[in-house]
Design an enzyme around this catalytic site. Structure first.
Site, short mmCIF file in Angstrom:
data_model
loop_
_atom_site.label_atom_id
_atom_site.label_comp_id
_atom_site.label_asym_id
_atom_site.label_seq_id
_atom_site.Cartn_x
_atom_site.Cartn_y
_atom_site.Cartn_z
N LYS A 51 45.17 -27.44 13.58
CA LYS A 51 45.35 -28.88 13.84
C LYS A 51 44.05 -29.57 14.22
CE LYS A 51 46.91 -28.06 18.57
NZ LYS A 51 48.08 -27.66 19.36
N ARG A 144 55.83 -28.40 29.55
CA ARG A 144 55.84 -29.10 28.26
C ARG A 144 57.10 -28.61 27.56
NH1 ARG A 144 50.86 -29.22 23.98
NH2 ARG A 144 52.10 -27.57 23.01
C1 LIG Z 1 47.71 -26.51 19.90
C2 LIG Z 1 48.63 -25.39 20.20
C3 LIG Z 1 48.13 -24.08 20.29
C4 LIG Z 1 46.66 -23.75 20.19
O1 LIG Z 1 46.03 -24.04 21.38
P1 LIG Z 1 44.53 -23.55 21.71
O2 LIG Z 1 44.39 -23.81 23.12
O3 LIG Z 1 43.62 -24.35 20.86
O4 LIG Z 1 44.49 -22.10 21.37
C5 LIG Z 1 49.04 -23.07 20.52
N1 LIG Z 1 50.36 -23.32 20.67
C6 LIG Z 1 50.88 -24.56 20.59
C7 LIG Z 1 52.34 -24.76 20.79
C8 LIG Z 1 50.03 -25.64 20.36
O5 LIG Z 1 50.54 -26.88 20.30
#
Ligand SMILES: *Cc1c(COP(=O)(O)O)cnc(C)c1O
Length: 369
Positions: A51, A144
């Site tokens: 993303k 969350r």
């Molecule tokens: C964005 C996201 C990740 C990745 O997070 P990082 O801290 O960049 O590794 C993992 N799980 C979910 C649910 C996310 O939204």
């Protein structure tokens, strides 16, 4: 700084519009492999999270070459761009009911916490003649997404009764909203929930998705429960850092992404504004350090292009002073190479800088192969 000169020479050989960012695909592949290997030593497979770079397929392909087992993104638009890459896709953000049809079309799996949504996915999958994989999210304190651990067994019962969806596993997400770190207590709760579900329903779960880049520390120490077999990594792969404690991951590059902007003014100025002081362009009262008269450069890049806060100049001695929508102002008094109007300064980028620059149509993206 030969790296600055090298990258500027590289840039000059192409036709580049500034501001530009470079993405070093070989370094990204290397970082992915380092993280995948670390995971493999602890029985974990890595999902590469795309993303931050808007699911750009050429960039994601480097992580596929590096051995990622899934590509994962929050947005369907991004997963759609990744269609041509033959690897399972995981939707990270809880699906919208209104998007159920496209969720089952572009994602093999999604993270879920709402039965109403899972029912919508079930109907959409049946209509499309597909089976969609569901990972049920449990909240372990970060507040969350996710249901309470006490509700998991009964919720699983409802999912198992639905056609068109297959319960693939249980997952959790930490260190995002509440800043809660993964630790022995919350990881033990996750493991307990998984065991409880398997015993209650006589099933075995394929995936236990234990977290994101904040889990690297526990992973390195071999402290994650054995049942955890999936982690979802953005930051760790892209920048070689874990963000729980801000440590570097051994054998990774921190400079996959670099930003390059051109000097449009180079003048000696005072370091503190003079005249009656109101608010800056963003409605804040600015604060200044008095360093006397200094040589300053204005670069043709601003907040509409990139979030400026985390930019790190590659040349030693350069101080980022601040910026407005279209300008970045740096102190170059102590820069030890000759500068002129039209010269290019380069910066290392971190997560929010990459995220914003990739999203901006004003920043040219140059992939270094
Ligand atoms: C964005 C996201 C990740 C990745 O997070 P990082 O801290 O960049 O590794 C993992 N799980 C979910 C649910 C996310 O939204």
């Amino acid at each position: 700084m030969s790296t600055v000169l090298d990258s500027n020479l590289n840039l000059a050989r192409r036709v580049v519009n500034f501001p530009a960012m470079t993405i070093d695909l070989a370094k990204l592949e290397h970082n992915t492999r380092a993280v995948v290997d670390l995971c493999a030593r602890h029985g974990v497979r890595a999902a590469a999270v795309t993303k931050c770079y808007c699911g750009d397929p050429e960039i994601a392909a480097a992580s596929v070459r590096g051995g990622a087992a899934w590509l994962a993104d929050s947005r369907l638009e991004n997963l759609k761009r990744l269609t041509a890459l033959d690897i399972p896709k995981l939707l990270l953000r809880l699906p919208m009911v209104s998007q159920a049809r496209n969720v089952v079309r572009y994602a093999d799996l999604s993270l879920n916490s709402e039965l109403a949504t899972i029912r919508a996915l079930s109907s959409a999958a049946l209509e499309a003649g597909l089976v969609h994989g569901v990972i049920l999210m449990v909240d372990l304190g970060d507040l969350r997404e996710g249901i309470s651990p006490s509700k998991v067994v009964s919720t699983v019962g409802e999912i198992l009764a639905l056609e068109g969806v297959a319960l693939k596993g249980i997952g959790t997400n930490l260190t995002c909203f509440g800043g809660v770190l993964p630790g022995p207590e919350n990881m033990a709760i996750l493991e307990g929930v998984v065991n409880e579900v398997e015993a209650a329903w006589g099933i075995s779960l394929e995936i236990v998705s234990g977290g994101n880049s904040s889990s690297v520390c526990m992973l390195e120490r071999g402290a994650l429960p054995e049942r955890i077999n999936q982690l979802r990594f953005g930051e760790a792969i892209l920048f070689g850092t874990e963000f729980a404690y801000g440590e570097r991951i051994e054998g990774t590059y921190s400079d996959v992404f670099q930003l390059h902007a051109e000097i449009i003014e180079l003048q000696e100025k005072r370091s503190v504004p003079y005249g009656e002081i109101g608010l800056d362009a963003f409605g804040r009262k600015p604060v200044f350090v008095d360093r006397g008269i200094r040589r300053r450069a204005i670069l043709g890049i601003g907040k509409q292009d990139v979030i400026l806060d985390t930019l790190k100049p590659l040349d030693p001695g350069i101080i980022v002073l601040g910026g407005s929508s279209d300008h970045l102002i740096v102190d170059v008094q102590d820069c030890n190479r000759p500068l002129e109007v039209g010269a290019v300064l380069s910066f290392n980028m971190h997560y929010t800088a990459v995220l914003s620059a990739m999203t901006s149509e004003y920043v040219m993206k140059v992939k270094l192969k």
